[in-house]
Design a protein around this motif. Structure first.
Motif, PDB file in Angstrom:
ATOM      1  N   THR A 185      -0.737  28.848 -35.572  1.00 52.16           N
ATOM      2  CA  THR A 185      -2.001  29.581 -35.647  1.00 52.16           C
ATOM      3  C   THR A 185      -3.038  28.809 -36.446  1.00 52.16           C
ATOM      4  O   THR A 185      -4.211  28.730 -36.086  1.00 52.16           O
ATOM      5  CB  THR A 185      -1.754  30.946 -36.297  1.00 52.16           C
ATOM      6  N   ILE A 186      -2.546  28.203 -37.537  1.00 51.91           N
ATOM      7  CA  ILE A 186      -3.466  27.453 -38.397  1.00 51.91           C
ATOM      8  C   ILE A 186      -4.006  26.227 -37.673  1.00 51.91           C
ATOM      9  O   ILE A 186      -5.170  25.847 -37.856  1.00 51.91           O
ATOM     10  CB  ILE A 186      -2.746  27.074 -39.707  1.00 51.91           C
ATOM     11  N   TYR A 187      -3.160  25.615 -36.819  1.00 53.20           N
ATOM     12  CA  TYR A 187      -3.680  24.500 -36.015  1.00 53.20           C
ATOM     13  C   TYR A 187      -4.871  24.978 -35.193  1.00 53.20           C
ATOM     14  O   TYR A 187      -5.926  24.322 -35.142  1.00 53.20           O
ATOM     15  CB  TYR A 187      -2.599  23.970 -35.064  1.00 53.20           C
ATOM     16  N   GLY A 188      -4.710  26.118 -34.544  1.00 49.42           N
ATOM     17  CA  GLY A 188      -5.814  26.675 -33.753  1.00 49.42           C
ATOM     18  C   GLY A 188      -7.043  26.911 -34.607  1.00 49.42           C
ATOM     19  O   GLY A 188      -8.172  26.578 -34.229  1.00 49.42           O
ATOM     20  N   LEU A 189      -6.826  27.464 -35.801  1.00 53.67           N
ATOM     21  CA  LEU A 189      -7.945  27.748 -36.702  1.00 53.67           C
ATOM     22  C   LEU A 189      -8.669  26.469 -37.095  1.00 53.67           C
ATOM     23  O   LEU A 189      -9.905  26.422 -37.144  1.00 53.67           O
ATOM     24  CB  LEU A 189      -7.401  28.461 -37.944  1.00 53.67           C
TER      25      LEU A 189
ATOM     26  N   ARG B 163      -0.554  23.199 -42.854  1.00 53.41           N
ATOM     27  CA  ARG B 163      -0.377  24.616 -43.150  1.00 53.41           C
ATOM     28  C   ARG B 163      -1.110  24.999 -44.428  1.00 53.41           C
ATOM     29  O   ARG B 163      -1.913  25.929 -44.469  1.00 53.41           O
ATOM     30  CB  ARG B 163       1.107  24.929 -43.292  1.00 53.41           C
ATOM     31  N   LEU B 164      -0.829  24.233 -45.469  1.00 51.41           N
ATOM     32  CA  LEU B 164      -1.428  24.578 -46.762  1.00 51.41           C
ATOM     33  C   LEU B 164      -2.957  24.447 -46.695  1.00 51.41           C
ATOM     34  O   LEU B 164      -3.689  25.381 -47.066  1.00 51.41           O
ATOM     35  CB  LEU B 164      -0.861  23.652 -47.837  1.00 51.41           C
ATOM     36  N   PHE B 165      -3.394  23.310 -46.175  1.00 45.86           N
ATOM     37  CA  PHE B 165      -4.834  23.087 -46.111  1.00 45.86           C
ATOM     38  C   PHE B 165      -5.513  24.151 -45.260  1.00 45.86           C
ATOM     39  O   PHE B 165      -6.526  24.738 -45.668  1.00 45.86           O
ATOM     40  CB  PHE B 165      -5.102  21.695 -45.531  1.00 45.86           C
ATOM     41  N   GLY B 166      -4.939  24.407 -44.076  1.00 47.92           N
ATOM     42  CA  GLY B 166      -5.573  25.362 -43.166  1.00 47.92           C
ATOM     43  C   GLY B 166      -5.655  26.745 -43.770  1.00 47.92           C
ATOM     44  O   GLY B 166      -6.690  27.415 -43.694  1.00 47.92           O
TER      45      GLY B 166
ATOM     46  N   TRP C  65      -7.945  18.246 -47.304  1.00 47.94           N
ATOM     47  CA  TRP C  65      -6.867  17.549 -46.593  1.00 47.94           C
ATOM     48  C   TRP C  65      -6.126  16.591 -47.513  1.00 47.94           C
ATOM     49  O   TRP C  65      -4.907  16.487 -47.461  1.00 47.94           O
ATOM     50  CB  TRP C  65      -7.434  16.611 -45.527  1.00 47.94           C
ATOM     51  N   ASN C  66      -6.911  15.841 -48.258  1.00 50.16           N
ATOM     52  CA  ASN C  66      -6.351  14.689 -48.957  1.00 50.16           C
ATOM     53  C   ASN C  66      -5.309  15.112 -49.989  1.00 50.16           C
ATOM     54  O   ASN C  66      -4.263  14.499 -50.114  1.00 50.16           O
ATOM     55  CB  ASN C  66      -7.488  13.920 -49.628  1.00 50.16           C
ATOM     56  N   VAL C  67      -5.630  16.213 -50.674  1.00 46.94           N
ATOM     57  CA  VAL C  67      -4.717  16.668 -51.731  1.00 46.94           C
ATOM     58  C   VAL C  67      -3.426  17.185 -51.118  1.00 46.94           C
ATOM     59  O   VAL C  67      -2.312  16.823 -51.554  1.00 46.94           O
ATOM     60  CB  VAL C  67      -5.400  17.750 -52.582  1.00 46.94           C
ATOM     61  N   THR C  68      -3.546  18.043 -50.104  1.00 46.18           N
ATOM     62  CA  THR C  68      -2.318  18.599 -49.511  1.00 46.18           C
ATOM     63  C   THR C  68      -1.498  17.487 -48.866  1.00 46.18           C
ATOM     64  O   THR C  68      -0.263  17.530 -48.902  1.00 46.18           O
ATOM     65  CB  THR C  68      -2.654  19.665 -48.477  1.00 46.18           C
TER      66      THR C  68
END
Lengths: 227, 207, 74
Positions: C59-63, A169-172, A114-117
């Motif tokens: 979608t990534i939020y859900g993930l 987005r990037l982190f996920g 998280w922290n980096v993104t």
């Protein structure tokens, strides 16, 4: 020495702890710095070899961001930042594809944190507003009340939502990809993760492109003629 | 299409090598071969690690500075230098072009001059040749005329001489014929004169 | 604990369904546009990528929620 997602500190630089992510970032910096130093060490008027390719890449970024932002001087001003975003994210995404990066301590990609993104997204946030103010001066503030003053809260929320969505987005994506790889390695370590690794290469590149594209379009929107 | 396939196969090969390497690494490092890799926990990393945020910002700014220092700066300078060089050489080419144009004009003028001069020379020479020719023709004509005249005169002289001889012989013949007819010699001089007169007349008539 | 696992599965699957439908529509329309006017292919592709990124974010939020729930199971 095998861990799940490991939050570890290698050593302390004075009072400041140096995380494994920081060391990976140093490695990325060294890689990019050495390549660009080698490419532009002996500049020639008629380019050859590495310099030729490097020049082509830089001209391509100018063209690409000009096409995206509609204004050439803005694109030329912000192209180094956006290219740095792209290279940093791309290489750190790919650093997660080193065998066992999700398990071995110190090999998680920095973008799976998280922290980096969030740092990258905050840099984008500040660049957007710096670009807006440097292009329009105080007139840029009209952008926040653009259709009517009633829209001010919504605009402010949007300004916060942009970096938040960039972060998540990037982190996920990268974290999810790492997790999938880790689970697959746990279930079947031999041949099966190959397909996911190939897909991850594509996804890592796409995430780098998307982050850069969105940053470019935010900066372009802030610095563009519309406000 | 072929390029895409080549890239895909390269990526697959690369990934396969990585997976093989990792599997070997896991088998070598773990105690029992039953579970080579522990199950990942799936925990998201802790948020709010301000040290990491600060370090990342610093690192990213260092990266940006490096890219600007070694990538964009030199390339921009190079591009500017190149465009300046190209502009300079274009200007130089323009100058050279005008110079060449001027030289060409000069040369054309020179050429015209020399052509005119040569024409003059040729005309002069032609004229001189004409003069010489005329002179020679005139001289030849003169010569021919004089030769003709001389020949005419000679012919005339010869004719006169021949006429005189003819007359003389005619006189002699006439006298001798008359002597024969008369049988006597008359005063030769008288006769001669008489016949001569007659013959002169006749000759004038004949001739 | 069972509910946590159920919640994680539901989060990722429902957000996946929504994102998948949205991406399908966006991609289909983009390909239609490119097929109709191949000369604007580059612009359409760029816009498509940006749109897909926006859709994918949900979608990534859900993930992410799923990952958080899973990490709470143990």
């Amino acid at each position: 020495m095998l861990f799940g997602m490991w939050d570890g500190v290698y050593f302390h630089l004075g009072p400041i702890p140096v995380d494994h992510l920081v060391v990976t970032e140093w490695a990325i910096i060294a890689l990019v710095g050495i390549i660009s130093f080698m490419a532009t060490r002996k500049m020639q008027l008629v380019p050859t070899g590495l310099q030729n390719g490097f020049e082509a890449i830089i001209l391509f970024t100018y063209d690409f961001f000009t096409q995206l932002m509609d204004e050439e001087h803005v694109a030329k001003k912000w192209a180094p930042l956006l290219t740095s975003f792209f290279l940093f994210i791309l290489i750190s995404n790919y650093s997660g594809l080193i065998p066992g990066a999700a398990h071995v301590q110190g090999f998680q990609p920095p973008t799976s944190n998280w922290n980096v993104t969030m740092t990258l997204a905050i840099i984008t946030f500040f660049s957007v507003h710096i670009a807006g103010f440097s292009e329009h001066g105080g007139h840029y503030l009209h952008h926040f009340v653009s259709p009517s003053p009633l829209m001010l809260p919504l605009n402010l929320v949007e300004e916060v939502a942009h970096p938040l969505s960039l972060t998540v987005r990037l982190f996920g994506n990268i974290f999810g990809e790492e997790m999938v790889l880790a689970f697959l390695l746990f279930l079947a370590p031999f041949i099966v993760p190959t397909a996911i690794m190939g897909l991850s290469m594509l996804l890592g590149a796409i995430q780098a492109v998307v982050f850069t594209l969105l940053s470019a379009s935010y900066i372009g929107a802030a610095a563009g003629k519309g406000h | 299409m072929i390029r895409n396939r080549r890239y895909t196969s390269l990526i697959l090969l690369f990934a396969m090598i990585m997976v093989m390497g990792f599997a070997t690494f896991c088998m070598a490092s773990s105690e029992g071969p039953a579970v080579p890799v522990p199950a990942p926990s799936g925990a998201t990393p802790a948020f709010g690690n301000w040290y990491v945020i600060g370090w990342s910002a610093v690192n990213f700014l260092i990266l940006l500075a490096l890219i600007y220092k070694f990538g964009y700066g030199p390339i921009n300078a190079m591009l500017e230098e190149r465009s300046a060089t190209i502009e300079g050489s274009l200007k130089h080419a323009e100058e050279v072009k005008t110079e060449v144009e001027q030289m060409r004009k000069e040369m054309q003028a020179n050429l015209q001059d020399s052509r005119r001069e040569s024409q003059e020379i040729v005309a002069r020479a032609t004229k001189a040749a004409e003069d010489v020719k005329n002179e020679m023709i005139a001289k030849a004509q003169e010569d021919a005329t004089s030769i003709k005249n001389k020949a005419h005169a000679e012919i005339a002289a010869a004719t006169e001489q021949a006429k005189a001889q003819l007359k003389d012989s005619a006189v002699v013949l006439a006298i001798s014929a008359a002597e024969k007819v008369l049988g006597r010699a008359i005063n030769e001089d008288d006769h001669k004169r008489m016949v001569k007169d007659f013959v002169n007349e006749a000759g004038d008539l004949l001739c | 604990m069972d509910m946590l696992a159920l919640g994680a599965g539901l989060a990722v699957s429902i957000s996946g369904i929504g994102g998948g439908i949205g991406m399908g529509i966006a991609g289909g329309k983009a390909f239609e546009a490119i097929a109709r006017q191949p000369e604007v292919g580059g612009d359409v592709r760029t816009l498509l990528f940006i749109t897909l990124a926006f859709i994918e974010t949900l979608t990534i939020y859900g993930l992410l929620i799923a990952f958080m729930l899973v990490s709470k199971i143990q």
